[in-house]
Motif scaffolding. Structure first.
Motif, PDB file in Angstrom:
ATOM      1  N   LEU A 162      29.831  66.471  42.856  1.00 51.03           N
ATOM      2  CA  LEU A 162      30.855  65.616  43.583  1.00 51.03           C
ATOM      3  C   LEU A 162      31.980  65.135  42.828  1.00 51.03           C
ATOM      4  N   ARG A 163      31.813  65.142  41.569  1.00 51.09           N
ATOM      5  CA  ARG A 163      32.859  64.641  40.734  1.00 51.09           C
ATOM      6  C   ARG A 163      34.002  65.667  40.830  1.00 51.09           C
ATOM      7  N   ASP A 164      33.629  66.993  40.666  1.00 45.73           N
ATOM      8  CA  ASP A 164      34.508  68.370  40.675  1.00 45.73           C
ATOM      9  C   ASP A 164      35.349  68.189  41.941  1.00 45.73           C
ATOM     10  N   VAL A 165      34.783  67.941  43.014  1.00 44.40           N
ATOM     11  CA  VAL A 165      35.368  68.165  44.414  1.00 44.40           C
ATOM     12  C   VAL A 165      36.477  66.948  44.520  1.00 44.40           C
ATOM     13  N   LEU A 166      35.964  65.828  44.133  1.00 41.87           N
ATOM     14  CA  LEU A 166      36.711  64.761  44.301  1.00 41.87           C
ATOM     15  C   LEU A 166      38.102  64.918  43.625  1.00 41.87           C
ATOM     16  N   ASP A 167      37.914  65.370  42.193  1.00 43.37           N
ATOM     17  CA  ASP A 167      38.916  65.630  41.419  1.00 43.37           C
ATOM     18  C   ASP A 167      39.818  66.704  41.680  1.00 43.37           C
ATOM     19  N   ARG A 168      39.331  67.713  42.429  1.00 46.19           N
ATOM     20  CA  ARG A 168      40.078  68.795  42.798  1.00 46.19           C
ATOM     21  C   ARG A 168      40.720  68.682  44.066  1.00 46.19           C
ATOM     22  N   PHE A 169      40.316  67.927  45.013  1.00 49.03           N
ATOM     23  CA  PHE A 169      41.197  67.625  46.239  1.00 49.03           C
ATOM     24  C   PHE A 169      41.579  66.130  46.721  1.00 49.03           C
ATOM     25  N   GLN A 170      40.808  65.188  45.863  1.00 54.05           N
ATOM     26  CA  GLN A 170      41.237  63.803  45.885  1.00 54.05           C
ATOM     27  C   GLN A 170      41.337  63.344  47.430  1.00 54.05           C
ATOM     28  N   GLU A 233      30.332  53.467  44.002  1.00 55.93           N
ATOM     29  CA  GLU A 233      30.928  52.722  42.738  1.00 55.93           C
ATOM     30  C   GLU A 233      31.635  53.382  41.886  1.00 55.93           C
ATOM     31  N   ARG A 234      30.930  54.418  41.457  1.00 58.82           N
ATOM     32  CA  ARG A 234      31.355  55.476  40.302  1.00 58.82           C
ATOM     33  C   ARG A 234      32.418  56.359  41.299  1.00 58.82           C
ATOM     34  N   ALA A 235      32.360  56.755  42.100  1.00 58.18           N
ATOM     35  CA  ALA A 235      33.544  57.590  42.872  1.00 58.18           C
ATOM     36  C   ALA A 235      34.750  56.556  43.135  1.00 58.18           C
ATOM     37  N   LEU A 236      34.615  55.516  43.530  1.00 61.15           N
ATOM     38  CA  LEU A 236      35.723  54.719  43.392  1.00 61.15           C
ATOM     39  C   LEU A 236      36.434  54.229  42.427  1.00 61.15           C
ATOM     40  N   ALA A 237      35.406  54.075  41.432  1.00 59.80           N
ATOM     41  CA  ALA A 237      36.180  53.639  40.143  1.00 59.80           C
ATOM     42  C   ALA A 237      37.153  54.770  39.671  1.00 59.80           C
ATOM     43  N   GLU A 238      36.575  55.986  39.744  1.00 58.01           N
ATOM     44  CA  GLU A 238      37.410  57.095  39.181  1.00 58.01           C
ATOM     45  C   GLU A 238      38.119  57.600  40.129  1.00 58.01           C
ATOM     46  N   PHE A 239      38.336  57.698  41.438  1.00 57.11           N
ATOM     47  CA  PHE A 239      39.099  58.529  42.374  1.00 57.11           C
ATOM     48  C   PHE A 239      39.622  57.523  43.162  1.00 57.11           C
ATOM     49  N   SER A 240      39.478  56.297  43.491  1.00 59.57           N
ATOM     50  CA  SER A 240      40.440  55.519  44.420  1.00 59.57           C
ATOM     51  C   SER A 240      41.347  54.675  43.929  1.00 59.57           C
ATOM     52  N   PRO A 241      42.710  55.127  44.244  1.00 62.07           N
ATOM     53  CA  PRO A 241      43.713  54.310  43.706  1.00 62.07           C
ATOM     54  C   PRO A 241      43.529  52.850  43.936  1.00 62.07           C
ATOM     55  N   GLY A 242      43.816  51.894  42.651  1.00 69.13           N
ATOM     56  CA  GLY A 242      43.837  50.483  42.899  1.00 69.13           C
ATOM     57  C   GLY A 242      42.488  49.821  43.085  1.00 69.13           C
ATOM     58  N   HIS A 243      41.456  50.732  42.867  1.00 69.04           N
ATOM     59  CA  HIS A 243      40.059  50.187  43.230  1.00 69.04           C
ATOM     60  C   HIS A 243      39.903  49.302  41.658  1.00 69.04           C
ATOM     61  N   SER A 244      39.251  48.039  41.858  1.00 67.37           N
ATOM     62  CA  SER A 244      39.083  47.369  40.763  1.00 67.37           C
ATOM     63  C   SER A 244      37.522  47.103  40.533  1.00 67.37           C
ATOM     64  N   GLY A 245      36.750  47.638  41.116  1.00 69.13           N
ATOM     65  CA  GLY A 245      35.376  47.702  41.021  1.00 69.13           C
ATOM     66  C   GLY A 245      34.664  46.523  41.753  1.00 69.13           C
TER      67      GLY A 245
END
Length: 245
Positions: A162-170, A233-245
């Motif tokens: 999941l982390r790899d796909v989100l990082d690659r394609f955002q 929450e992990r995905a949003l924290a790492e890959f969603s712009p402006g997400h503050s948790g």
């Protein structure tokens, strides 16, 4: 006629596809003098879906370039984030990536998934017809010319996948908007509308529900919600712009 000899070096990220002796810097390779560079690269085990720039003697060339004797080739990896032009960003996953498919749907990413093995030709045809990025660990599938677009899934662990796909394609993340079972969109639903899917304890304990517009499956914040919330929450924290948790 002597066959042309070229020297090929691969980016370290691509070494996973290579035989051991080709992982140690540039290696000499005899070609037939007529095959395109893209074909040469794939013949060494690297799907073109994983290749970024092809650089020959310092200049970038297309995959159709026919290598000449003495050329030095650098095979680079795909730049991230990878952009897929001409269509909304959608995905298609093969039968081996069910957990990844459910997690991508949990995040609201449009993700089709084949729960049975329909064969590489059918998967490639669906990728092309629906303009979906094919995600797979099957190198043969990713070499099929009819694919709309594709990407190799490097890990066997769902968290890393999941982390790899989100990082690659955002892709845009819109959690809790898709059915994890069928990829349909969810809508708010009353308890009465989903009553036939509820057991006694659920009916007494929960009042907020959603329902899939496609398959009718009901959703509520049940026993596994905290685990799913942590993934979101992990995905949003790492890959969603402006997400503050």
């Amino acid at each position: 006629m002597n066959r042309p000899e070229i020297h090929v070096a691969f980016a370290s990220e691509l070494h996973v596809f290579l035989a051991g002796e080709r992982r140690r810097g540039a290696t000499a390779l005899r070609t037939d003098g007529v095959s395109a560079l893209g074909h040469v690269v794939e013949s060494l085990g690297v799907p073109l879906t994983e290749v970024g720039a092809l650089v020959v003697d310092g200049r970038e060339v297309p995959a159709s370039h026919v290598p000449a004797d003495g050329e030095r080739v650098s095979v680079e990896t795909v730049q991230r984030p990878q952009r897929v032009p001409g269509a909304p960003l959608r995905f298609l996953l093969d039968v081996h990536l069910g957990t990844l498919a459910r997690r991508m749907r949990l995040l609201g990413v449009d993700t089709a998934y084949e729960s049975t093995d329909i064969g590489d030709p059918a998967l490639a045809a669906r990728s092309a017809a629906e303009r979906r990025v094919m995600l797979s660990r099957d190198r043969g599938l990713l070499r099929r010319r009819e694919l709309w677009a594709g990407a190799f899934v490097y890990s066997t662990r769902p968290d890393d996948q999941l982390r790899d796909v989100l990082d690659r394609f955002q892709p845009e993340l819109r959690p809790w908007t898709r059915c994890t079972a069928c990829n349909g969109l969810l809508r708010e639903a009353s308890k009465e509308e989903v009553a036939d899917q509820l057991k006694g304890g659920t009916q007494r304990s929960y009042d907020v529900f959603a329902q899939c517009r496609e398959c009718g499956r009901a959703y509520w914040k049940g026993a596994h919600h905290e685990q799913l919330e942590a993934i979101v929450e992990r995905a949003l924290a790492e890959f969603s712009p402006g997400h503050s948790g």
